[in-house]
Motif scaffolding. Structure first.
Motif, mmCIF file in Angstrom:
data_model
loop_
_atom_site.group_PDB
_atom_site.id
_atom_site.type_symbol
_atom_site.label_atom_id
_atom_site.label_comp_id
_atom_site.label_asym_id
_atom_site.label_seq_id
_atom_site.Cartn_x
_atom_site.Cartn_y
_atom_site.Cartn_z
ATOM 1 N N GLU A 105 0.851 -1.197 0.000
ATOM 2 C CA GLU A 105 0.000 0.000 0.000
ATOM 3 C C GLU A 105 0.885 1.245 0.000
ATOM 4 O O GLU A 105 1.870 1.323 0.737
ATOM 5 C CB GLU A 105 -0.892 0.023 1.244
ATOM 6 C CG GLU A 105 -1.889 -1.134 1.334
ATOM 7 C CD GLU A 105 -3.123 -0.938 0.468
ATOM 8 O OE1 GLU A 105 -3.223 0.107 -0.212
ATOM 9 O OE2 GLU A 105 -3.981 -1.844 0.459
ATOM 10 N N ARG A 118 -5.425 0.075 7.090
ATOM 11 C CA ARG A 118 -4.771 -0.166 5.795
ATOM 12 C C ARG A 118 -3.341 -0.594 6.074
ATOM 13 O O ARG A 118 -2.482 0.217 6.383
ATOM 14 C CB ARG A 118 -4.824 1.078 4.912
ATOM 15 C CG ARG A 118 -4.320 0.826 3.504
ATOM 16 C CD ARG A 118 -4.552 1.999 2.576
ATOM 17 N NE ARG A 118 -5.959 2.317 2.432
ATOM 18 C CZ ARG A 118 -6.830 1.599 1.715
ATOM 19 N NH1 ARG A 118 -6.434 0.530 1.063
ATOM 20 N NH2 ARG A 118 -8.090 1.953 1.641
ATOM 21 N N SER A 119 -3.096 -1.896 6.029
ATOM 22 C CA SER A 119 -1.783 -2.437 6.339
ATOM 23 C C SER A 119 -1.174 -3.023 5.084
ATOM 24 O O SER A 119 -1.849 -3.189 4.066
ATOM 25 C CB SER A 119 -1.894 -3.555 7.373
ATOM 26 O OG SER A 119 -2.725 -3.200 8.426
ATOM 27 N N GLN A 144 -7.197 -12.057 5.397
ATOM 28 C CA GLN A 144 -8.532 -12.008 4.786
ATOM 29 C C GLN A 144 -9.321 -13.258 5.157
ATOM 30 O O GLN A 144 -8.740 -14.305 5.452
ATOM 31 C CB GLN A 144 -8.408 -11.946 3.264
ATOM 32 C CG GLN A 144 -7.850 -10.624 2.770
ATOM 33 C CD GLN A 144 -7.820 -10.569 1.255
ATOM 34 O OE1 GLN A 144 -7.257 -11.443 0.617
ATOM 35 N NE2 GLN A 144 -8.430 -9.553 0.683
ATOM 36 N N GLU A 199 -15.875 -5.156 4.297
ATOM 37 C CA GLU A 199 -16.032 -6.353 3.474
ATOM 38 C C GLU A 199 -16.656 -5.984 2.135
ATOM 39 O O GLU A 199 -17.476 -5.078 2.062
ATOM 40 C CB GLU A 199 -16.957 -7.334 4.244
ATOM 41 C CG GLU A 199 -17.458 -8.480 3.405
ATOM 42 C CD GLU A 199 -17.961 -9.667 4.227
ATOM 43 O OE1 GLU A 199 -17.905 -9.611 5.467
ATOM 44 O OE2 GLU A 199 -18.399 -10.648 3.609
HETATM 45 P P1 ATP Z 1 -9.678 -0.819 -0.235
HETATM 46 O O1 ATP Z 1 -10.558 -0.183 -1.276
HETATM 47 O O2 ATP Z 1 -9.965 -0.358 1.163
HETATM 48 O O3 ATP Z 1 -8.213 -0.803 -0.589
HETATM 49 P P2 ATP Z 1 -10.280 -3.233 -1.551
HETATM 50 O O4 ATP Z 1 -11.644 -2.951 -2.105
HETATM 51 O O5 ATP Z 1 -9.101 -3.157 -2.437
HETATM 52 O O6 ATP Z 1 -10.051 -2.364 -0.222
HETATM 53 P P3 ATP Z 1 -10.592 -6.035 -1.551
HETATM 54 O O7 ATP Z 1 -9.579 -6.286 -2.590
HETATM 55 O O8 ATP Z 1 -12.032 -6.127 -1.914
HETATM 56 O O9 ATP Z 1 -10.299 -4.646 -0.844
HETATM 57 O O10 ATP Z 1 -10.266 -6.965 -0.290
HETATM 58 C C1 ATP Z 1 -11.269 -7.507 0.527
HETATM 59 C C2 ATP Z 1 -11.112 -7.076 1.957
HETATM 60 O O11 ATP Z 1 -9.763 -7.240 2.402
HETATM 61 C C3 ATP Z 1 -11.415 -5.612 2.207
HETATM 62 O O12 ATP Z 1 -12.794 -5.401 2.366
HETATM 63 C C4 ATP Z 1 -10.666 -5.355 3.492
HETATM 64 O O13 ATP Z 1 -11.430 -5.751 4.617
HETATM 65 C C5 ATP Z 1 -9.460 -6.260 3.371
HETATM 66 N N1 ATP Z 1 -8.299 -5.458 2.948
HETATM 67 C C6 ATP Z 1 -7.957 -5.100 1.701
HETATM 68 N N2 ATP Z 1 -6.839 -4.358 1.701
HETATM 69 C C7 ATP Z 1 -6.459 -4.243 2.996
HETATM 70 C C8 ATP Z 1 -5.372 -3.595 3.660
HETATM 71 N N3 ATP Z 1 -4.442 -2.947 2.984
HETATM 72 N N4 ATP Z 1 -5.285 -3.686 5.014
HETATM 73 C C9 ATP Z 1 -6.217 -4.370 5.707
HETATM 74 N N5 ATP Z 1 -7.258 -4.993 5.138
HETATM 75 C C10 ATP Z 1 -7.391 -4.941 3.807
#
Ligand code: ATP
Length: 527
Positions: free
Chosen positions: A261, A270-271, A276, A345
């Motif tokens: 990220e 956001r880590s 997941q 989610e």
């Molecule tokens: P965002 O828009 O916040 O970056 P995303 O839509 O890219 O998330 P998905 O690819 O749909 O996320 O991933 C499914 C789930 O994984 C997310 O709803 C979130 O809960 C978790 N997730 C995704 N990226 C991260 C992150 N960098 N840190 C923590 N949890 C995450």
């Protein structure tokens, strides 16, 4: 998000982060070396909380369902998998850098701003004859002192000075012109400095496999998976053939994912390394939309069952044009964090896109053969994809509370309490002997500890006054505390012998309960 002011919400978040460190929920990774940005370690209580969440998710989605099977795929991922899925070419965020502070920002997350842009073509230093030619701009907002923009520009040009003894203040700016701009995202909102053009930044962590791998050997490249979903798609056929399941059915997985990220922030939200909890629910094409709605309801119920009420969740129905091109329906479930309403989610109806790309990429059939209709088809999929760390953070934010309570002497005090649901609370019961220097009390308390610890996480504590011990458990969300007193050991007669005081965290009510009933009482409430 609470209705409180942004300052109050920031203060609340600071209190939560500090409690998480103080009581051993979450620590910054490699803190003693200055910290590894975007990575977190769960301490003793955080590890319990996270495990309870994952176990409950697994129980509800795998153990209690006949039509969902588990998978535990490898983190290191074959490059062909991620090429076929589109991640190698396309899993990127637009990124730009601040020309002054070098901060890296997500271009699509910059708030548009309006004001006057001050442009310069370069700077010079008369005394030393030094000069630099470079276009640079600073955004001044309405009400800003125009000299502030010039000061920022001098700081920018000073970076190019080879003689660091020269003060930026003595630089002369060249070619100044101004321009009124509206809704621009070309400048850093923090300091007004011009940003670089946005570039695509791939979020995947790449690595090389094998001892002999050298940098020019493209075939040794592998990736840390950016989502758990891909191994589910890639193993679809193996699961199907080894388990003889029929459509509709799901494959579930909990595991680590990695994304580099650009801007990790908001504590663990956001880590760069996170966990997941994903399900790919395979179905016939005609059932996809209906199942997406059913999954939305089921997932909302799940959050309620772990203590996140519906009122604090928001469902975003992603409109046409904003969804992935292959998705006919996508919902985001969002939570009101103190720092804003943010995604927990995503539930996406992904059609047959994923199985299709792997069928094409591998040249192996991903088709399902329907025994009854004798028809072959490529199943469609509904994907509920939840973030484990984000849910843990939501649980902590939801549970955190400061209450004004009156003690026995009538004095008011603030009680910090975590209202975790007993189901996910890291410690289920605190066990206290009234006095630590009375062996009969200690022995009895230790006996209760031995009785309960095979079934749940308990915490034995014999130090400080009982009130203090209750408060310590309130602060980490322990739903029950048991005190062994003189009645328990029969010092005041037979009537209350082998009973203990059971104190409930939220109501702070105390009741007497026989030791023989404790286990059942607690198991009923924490299951
Ligand atoms: P965002 O828009 O916040 O970056 P995303 O839509 O890219 O998330 P998905 O690819 O749909 O996320 O991933 C499914 C789930 O994984 C997310 O709803 C979130 O809960 C978790 N997730 C995704 N990226 C991260 C992150 N960098 N840190 C923590 N949890 C995450």
């Amino acid at each position: 998000m609470s209705d409180a002011s942004p300052e109050k919400n920031t203060a609340l978040m600071e209190k939560i982060v500090s409690l998480c460190k103080r009581r051993g929920f979450i620590f910054q990774s490699a803190e003693i070396y200055g910290g590894l940005n975007g990575c977190w370690d769960y301490g003793p209580l955080g590890a319990e909380l996270k495990r309870n969440l994952k176990e409950y998710w697994w129980r509800k989605n795998v153990q209690e369902r006949e039509d969902i099977l588990g998978l535990d795929g490898s983190i290191l991922t074959h490059q062909a998998v991620l090429k076929a899925s589109g991640h190698v070419g396309g899993f990127s965020d637009p990124m730009c850098d601040c020309l002054l502070s070098k901060a890296r920002l997500r271009a699509d997350q910059i708030e548009p701003q309006s004001g006057t842009a001050y442009w310069f073509t370069g700077a010079s230093h008369a005394e030393s004859g030094w000069s630099v030619e470079r276009e640079y701009g600073v955004l001044a907002m309405a009400g800003d002192d125009e000299n502030k923009a010039r000061k920022t520009a001098r700081q920018y040009y000073a970076q190019f000075l080879s003689d660091k003894q020269i003060s930026p203040k003595t630089l002369e700016l060249i070619g100044e012109r101004t321009e009124v701009v509206t809704e621009t995202t070309r400048f850093n909102p923090e300091n007004g400095s011009l940003l670089t053009e946005a570039r695509a930044f791939n979020l995947m962590f790449q690595t090389r496999m094998g001892a002999s791998s050298d940098d020019s050997d493209e075939s040794s490249i592998a990736y840390l998976r950016p989502e758990t979903a891909q191994s589910i798609f890639v193993q679809f056929k193996n699961v199907l053939d080894s388990s003889r399941v029929k459509l509709p059915f799901g494959i579930a997985q909990i595991g680590k994912s990695f994304r580099n990220e650009i801007n990790p922030r908001n504590f663990t939200f956001r880590s760069r390394e996170f966990e997941q909890m994903e399900i790919e629910f395979f179905c016939r094409p005609e059932d996809g939309l209906r199942l997406t709605d059913e999954w939305l309801e089921r997932r909302l119920t799940f959050y309620e069952e772990i203590g996140i009420p519906r009122e604090h969740l928001h469902v975003l129905d992603i409109p046409d044009g904003e969804r992935a091109f292959y998705s006919q329906k996508t919902y985001d479930i969002e939570y009101e964090f103190p720092f804003g309403i943010q995604e927990l989610e995503g539930i996406a109806y992904r059609s047959d896109y994923d199985l299709g790309v792997h069928q094409k990429g591998s040249g192996k059939s991903m088709e399902y053969f329907d025994e009854e209709t004798k028809e072959k088809l490529l199943p469609h999929v509904v994907e509920p994809s939840a973030g484990c760390d984000r849910t843990v953070l939501a649980l902590i934010c939801e549970a955190y509370d400061e209450e004004t309570v009156t003690d026995e002497k009538g004095k008011e005090e603030i009680r910090t309490v975590m209202h975790f649901s007993p189901r996910i609370a890291p410690i289920k019961v605190g066990i206290f002997p009234l006095l630590k220097n009375k062996p009969e009390l200690v022995d009895k308390a230790r006996e209760i500890q031995r009785l309960l610890s095979p079934f749940m996480n308990v915490f034995y504590d014999e130090t400080a006054a009982i009130g203090r011990r209750y408060r310590r458990q309130d602060e980490v969300g322990t739903p029950y505390c048991v005190t062994v007193d003189f009645d328990t050991i029969g010092e005041n007669g037979e009537e209350l012998k082998d009973t203990v005081t059971l104190r409930e965290r939220d109501s702070m009510k105390q009741e007497r309960i026989p030791i023989a009933k404790l286990r059942e009482f607690l198991l009923d409430r924490i299951h």
